[in-house]
Write a protein that holds these residues in place. Structure first.
Motif, short mmCIF file in Angstrom:
data_model
loop_
_atom_site.label_atom_id
_atom_site.label_comp_id
_atom_site.label_asym_id
_atom_site.label_seq_id
_atom_site.Cartn_x
_atom_site.Cartn_y
_atom_site.Cartn_z
N ASN A 1 -15.63 13.31 -15.44
CA ASN A 1 -16.52 13.45 -16.59
C ASN A 1 -15.74 13.41 -17.91
OD1 ASN A 1 -18.93 13.86 -17.97
ND2 ASN A 1 -18.90 16.08 -17.71
N VAL A 2 -14.86 12.41 -18.02
CA VAL A 2 -14.05 12.31 -19.25
C VAL A 2 -14.19 10.94 -19.91
CG1 VAL A 2 -12.29 13.94 -18.45
CG2 VAL A 2 -11.99 11.51 -17.99
N VAL A 3 -13.79 10.90 -21.16
CA VAL A 3 -13.70 9.62 -21.87
C VAL A 3 -12.39 8.93 -21.47
CG1 VAL A 3 -13.45 8.58 -24.16
CG2 VAL A 3 -15.09 10.40 -23.81
N GLY A 4 -11.38 9.75 -21.10
CA GLY A 4 -10.08 9.22 -20.74
C GLY A 4 -9.01 9.76 -21.66
N PHE A 5 -7.88 9.07 -21.74
CA PHE A 5 -6.84 9.52 -22.67
C PHE A 5 -6.18 8.34 -23.36
CE2 PHE A 5 -4.14 8.69 -18.99
CZ PHE A 5 -3.01 8.14 -19.57
N ILE A 6 -5.52 8.66 -24.46
CA ILE A 6 -4.82 7.65 -25.25
C ILE A 6 -3.44 8.19 -25.60
CG2 ILE A 6 -4.75 6.50 -27.53
CD1 ILE A 6 -7.84 6.59 -27.50
N ASP A 7 -2.42 7.35 -25.50
CA ASP A 7 -1.11 7.72 -26.05
C ASP A 7 -0.69 6.56 -26.94
OD1 ASP A 7 1.62 9.61 -24.97
OD2 ASP A 7 1.79 7.96 -26.39
N THR A 8 -0.61 6.84 -28.23
CA THR A 8 -0.36 5.74 -29.18
C THR A 8 1.09 5.28 -29.16
OG1 THR A 8 0.06 7.35 -30.91
CG2 THR A 8 -2.16 6.45 -30.81
N HIS A 9 1.97 6.13 -28.64
CA HIS A 9 3.39 5.77 -28.66
C HIS A 9 3.77 4.94 -27.45
CE1 HIS A 9 4.58 8.24 -32.19
NE2 HIS A 9 3.45 8.86 -31.87
N THR A 10 3.02 5.09 -26.31
CA THR A 10 3.39 4.32 -25.10
C THR A 10 3.30 2.82 -25.34
OG1 THR A 10 2.72 6.18 -23.74
CG2 THR A 10 2.86 4.01 -22.66
N PRO A 11 2.28 2.18 -25.83
CA PRO A 11 0.93 2.68 -26.04
C PRO A 11 0.07 2.47 -24.78
CG PRO A 11 1.18 0.47 -26.95
CD PRO A 11 2.47 0.80 -26.25
N ILE A 12 -0.92 3.36 -24.62
CA ILE A 12 -1.92 3.14 -23.57
C ILE A 12 -3.25 3.70 -24.04
CG2 ILE A 12 -1.25 5.25 -22.31
CD1 ILE A 12 -2.12 3.58 -19.74
N ASN A 13 -4.31 2.99 -23.73
CA ASN A 13 -5.65 3.47 -24.04
C ASN A 13 -6.46 3.47 -22.75
OD1 ASN A 13 -8.15 4.08 -24.97
ND2 ASN A 13 -8.30 2.40 -26.45
N ALA A 14 -6.30 4.52 -21.95
CA ALA A 14 -7.00 4.62 -20.67
C ALA A 14 -8.32 5.34 -20.89
CB ALA A 14 -6.13 5.38 -19.67
N SER A 15 -9.16 4.76 -21.75
CA SER A 15 -10.41 5.42 -22.12
C SER A 15 -11.46 4.36 -22.43
CB SER A 15 -10.21 6.28 -23.35
OG SER A 15 -10.30 5.49 -24.52
N GLY B 1 -16.14 15.18 -24.86
CA GLY B 1 -15.85 13.77 -25.02
C GLY B 1 -16.46 13.22 -26.29
N ALA B 2 -17.67 13.71 -26.60
CA ALA B 2 -18.38 13.23 -27.77
C ALA B 2 -17.60 13.56 -29.05
CB ALA B 2 -19.76 13.86 -27.83
N MET B 3 -17.10 14.81 -29.07
CA MET B 3 -16.32 15.26 -30.22
C MET B 3 -15.10 14.37 -30.40
SD MET B 3 -16.59 17.79 -32.26
CE MET B 3 -17.27 19.26 -31.52
N LEU B 4 -14.51 14.04 -29.27
CA LEU B 4 -13.29 13.25 -29.31
C LEU B 4 -13.53 11.85 -29.89
CD1 LEU B 4 -10.57 13.21 -26.75
CD2 LEU B 4 -11.69 11.06 -27.12
N VAL B 5 -14.58 11.18 -29.41
CA VAL B 5 -14.80 9.82 -29.92
C VAL B 5 -15.22 9.84 -31.38
CG1 VAL B 5 -15.20 8.69 -27.71
CG2 VAL B 5 -17.13 9.74 -28.87
N ALA B 6 -15.96 10.88 -31.77
CA ALA B 6 -16.37 11.00 -33.17
C ALA B 6 -15.14 11.15 -34.06
CB ALA B 6 -17.30 12.19 -33.34
N ILE B 7 -14.23 12.01 -33.64
CA ILE B 7 -13.01 12.24 -34.43
C ILE B 7 -12.16 10.97 -34.51
CG2 ILE B 7 -10.81 13.52 -34.45
CD1 ILE B 7 -13.24 15.23 -35.23
#
Ligand code: COA
Length: 702
Positions: free
Chosen positions: A134-148, A166-172
């Motif tokens: 039940n997640v949006v996923g994660f992001i690491d900008t330095h790797t970079p990876i956007n697993a979301s 998750g909603a808060m995260l995508v809004a931010i």
């Protein structure tokens, strides 16, 4: 199966499978795959889809089982009913980390919960770590990876943001693009079936790309571990948390006086404060603090200088300084003379410095130079209202120069207006000076920076104070007790443990013969009290097991035999280890120091008035043992009526509050170091004008 602990490999995977990867626009499996590709991820990508041989130009596999190599990370976006089977397959081929985006687990009720449990079992069986479900996923900008499946990839930055929503995260994320905020990593925590904010705080604390850790959380599952990890992380970098669900009902249901904190907002408040976590009260404050911590140094103290071009905002900022527990800096004579020498006569050269409404950049520049150089100033807030002659861009330039010249002092700004000041404030944001529309957030940020600094200093003090602790010695005592098949320590054993932790205790020794008792009493000096030592006898006085006021060795020998006679008369079957000889201490103010356990956050240390009125007055206060500092102990003491007595009531001499504080901190250290202590009570403790003495210590272990 060994559990993988480091999350570094999760956020820096060499290979990623997307299970449920889709070629159809608008599907989550499509977005996830595209996000991984388009963020510039450099590792190998394996799309998994039973109906496709190629997606987005990359060879696809029909199932996880067909993958040609064990992989680091699998991102799962197939319907919930299919997830357990996919997780099984992942385990079998040796996937290390899973992200389950799919919803429909614990959050929908019993059936979903069952499925979630099954998934966790499979993960444990194969040593896989899981983010979600039940997640949006994660992001690491330095790797970079956007697993979301987020719509935006944020700018690279130094903030790690962990969010249970998750909603808060995508809004931010979306908002961050226009606000210029950058992130090191962003993690959606979802159901936290395995990995939680605790794991990611631990990871971010050691991540060189992260300067500030931000969390949005709704609950904390493992309180003691949170305290442990967060307090260590907070010593390395600021951890700022917003906790939702702070209802009035919850706050009223518990109070720090009952020792039952669990789940209440107050429990979180106490826990955050004691482990050095900064609690934000709103999303705005969370991100304001994030910007301040990412861009500003931590000030040496709480003395703030304000430079303004108008009176009203200066007064408001001054009020805020006081309200946030900060101080208005008092300038040195040199600063005042220099300001008076150059600014117009109408200008206010004291704090807040008013450079007047007709000030151009040169007056701001001059005031900034003088104020920043003043040793009595720890941080500076620059206020500007737009008049026809203000020079926002040039003034911003002057502020950035001051920031460069005085890198150890935070400089924040409030540009009160809109269009006219927009370019100037954008320049500040780019140059790393937090700039707000009104003074209050600037002052609130400085207060956050100051609180963090104070916390660091207190932790250092606490560590220094906690010298003279012999943890090994205490451990040996517990070991012997367990070997003897007991859970309750004898008085002499408890005294030994207390000694190991530097808790001043009345000399107490176990004697097994009248002669030995006399010898020990001679050593410690008279008068002494003697008490039967038996784990089975709880009320020693009732069986004639205590004799007080023994003044010489003859009396001691006789008392030994008398106690044995009495005890065997009352309880012929009792196992008696001997008789404890304890030095009688002069009477002091009777206090109690104890320990109880909060079901969410672990051990609490309690303090109160002792003696015969203890039950009547219920005069006790509690704090979490973890992260307890002398400042917190002081507040804890002040909460009790006993405090009035300790400070010297009606002409009595005050008691040694410093020694009492030290002992409470030592009790906290003891119960933190040994989670196996289930109960501990020191009753009474005699407090004197100088020092104190623990008389009766009860410790139960599990
Ligand atoms: N292995 C790999 N792929 C499989 C598969 C398997 N065993 N079984 C089916 N698939 C494929 C499907 O064929 C489909 O691909 P297609 O688009 O080429 O047909 C793809 O996986 C997705 O399956 P589908 O049945 O179309 O599901 P969906 O895309 O409609 O929904 C979820 C899947 C995960 C998005 C949905 O179940 C869900 O949970 N949505 C909510 C997500 C959410 O809100 N998360 C929390 C955020 S805070």
């Amino acid at each position: 199966m060994m559990i993988v602990n480091k999350l570094t490999n999760m956020v820096r995977p060499g290979t990623v499978a997307v299970v449920g990867a889709s070629s159809k626009q608008g599907k989550i499996g499509h977005t996830v795959l595209n996000n991984i590709i388009s963020c510039g991820y450099k590792g190998k990508i394996y799309p998994i889809n039973p109906k496709e041989t190629e997606i987005e130009g990359i060879q696809a596999y029909q199932s996880v089982a067909d993958l040609p190599e064990p992989i680091d990370l699998a991102v799962i976006a197939v319907p919930a009913s299919l997830v357990p089977g996919v997780v099984e397959d992942c385990g079998r081929i040796g996937v290390k980390y899973l992200v389950i985006i799919t919803a429909g687990f614990k959050e929908i009720g019993a059936e979903g919960l069952e499925m979630e449990k099954k998934i966790i079992e499979t993960c444990r069986e194969h040593g896989m770590r899981l983010l979600g479900p039940n997640v949006v996923g994660f992001i690491d900008t330095h790797t970079p990876i956007n697993a979301s499946f987020a719509a935006t990839f944020p700018q690279k930055g130094e903030i790690a943001f962990l969010s249970q929503s998750g909603a808060m995260l995508v809004a931010i994320l979306d908002w961050s693009l226009s606000s210029g905020l950058g992130f090191s990593k962003v993690v959606s925590l979802g159901n936290k079936a395995d990995l939680s904010e605790i794991d990611f705080i631990e990871d971010a604390a050691d991540d060189p790309n992260t300067k500030v850790i931000l969390c949005y959380i709704e609950d904390i599952v493992d309180g003691p571990r949170f305290l442990d990890v967060a307090s260590r992380a907070a010593c390395k970098k600021p951890v700022i948390v917003i906790k939702s669900g702070t209802s009035q009902a919850g706050a009223q249901a518990a109070s720090s006086h009952t020792g039952a904190l669990a789940g209440s907002d107050l429990a979180y408040d106490v826990a955050f404060r004691q482990c050095g976590v900064i609690r934000a009260r709103s999303m705005t404050e969370l991100f304001n603090l994030a910007v301040a911590f990412a861009r500003s140094p931590v000030p040496a103290g709480k003395k703030v200088a304000i430079i303004t071009n108008s009176g009203g905002p200066g007064i408001i900022a001054t009020d805020n300084v006081e309200n946030y527990g900060l101080q208005m800096a008092r300038f040195t004579k040199d600063t005042i003379d220099a300001l008076r020498g150059t600014l117009p006569v109408e200008a206010n050269v004291y704090n807040p410095v008013d450079v007047l409404g007709d000030a151009k950049a040169d007056r701001y520049r001059f005031a900034l130079q003088k104020v920043c150089a003043d040793p009595n100033v720890d941080s500076v807030v620059v206020l500007m209202c737009p008049t026809g002659v203000t020079q926002p861009v040039e003034t911003s330039q002057a502020i950035l120069e001051a920031k460069k010249a005085y890198p150890e002092k935070p400089i924040l700004a409030a540009y009160m207006g809109g269009e006219t000041l927009a370019r100037g404030s954008a320049m500040l944001a780019e140059g790393g000076v937090p700039c707000f529309t009104f003074p209050e957030p600037a002052i609130s940020c400085i207060s956050g920076l100051v609180r963090y600094n104070e916390m660091l200093q207190k932790q250092e003090e606490a560590a220094a104070q906690m010298s003279r602790i012999d943890q090994k010695g205490a451990k040996a005592v517990f070991y012997d007790v367990i070997k003897d098949n007991r859970l309750v320590l004898l008085g002499s054993e408890a005294a030994e443990v207390a000694n190991c932790y530097g808790i001043p205790v009345a000399p107490t020794v176990l004697a097994t013969t009248p002669e030995e008792a006399a010898l020990e009493a001679d050593k410690m000096g008279y008068p002494v009290v003697m008490k039967v030592a038996s784990p089975k006898i709880l009320h020693k006085t009732d069986v004639g097991g205590v004799i007080v006021g023994l003044k010489n060795s003859d009396e001691v020998r006789r008392a030994y035999l008398e106690i044995m006679d009495n005890v065997y008369g009352y309880m012929p079957q009792a196992v008696v280890y001997g008789v404890e000889v304890q030095k009688m201490m002069p009477k002091g103010t009777e206090l109690i120091i104890g320990m109880t356990k909060d079901i969410q956050f672990g051990p609490l240390v309690g303090f109160g008035l002792g003696g015969i009125y203890v039950n009547l007055l219920k005069d006790v206060s509690f704090r979490l043992a973890r992260g307890l500092t002398s400042g917190e102990v002081e507040k804890m003491l002040q909460e009790t009526k006993a405090y009035t007595l300790l400070r010297g009531y009606r002409g009595e001499k005050p008691r040694d509050i410093a020694a009492l504080t030290d002992v409470i901190l030592r009790v906290a250290a003891l119960v933190n170091d040994f989670p196996e202590i289930t109960e501990m009570d020191i009753n009474p403790v005699f407090a004197y004008e100088e020092g104190l003495s623990a008389l009766d210590i009860k410790i139960t272990i599990s």
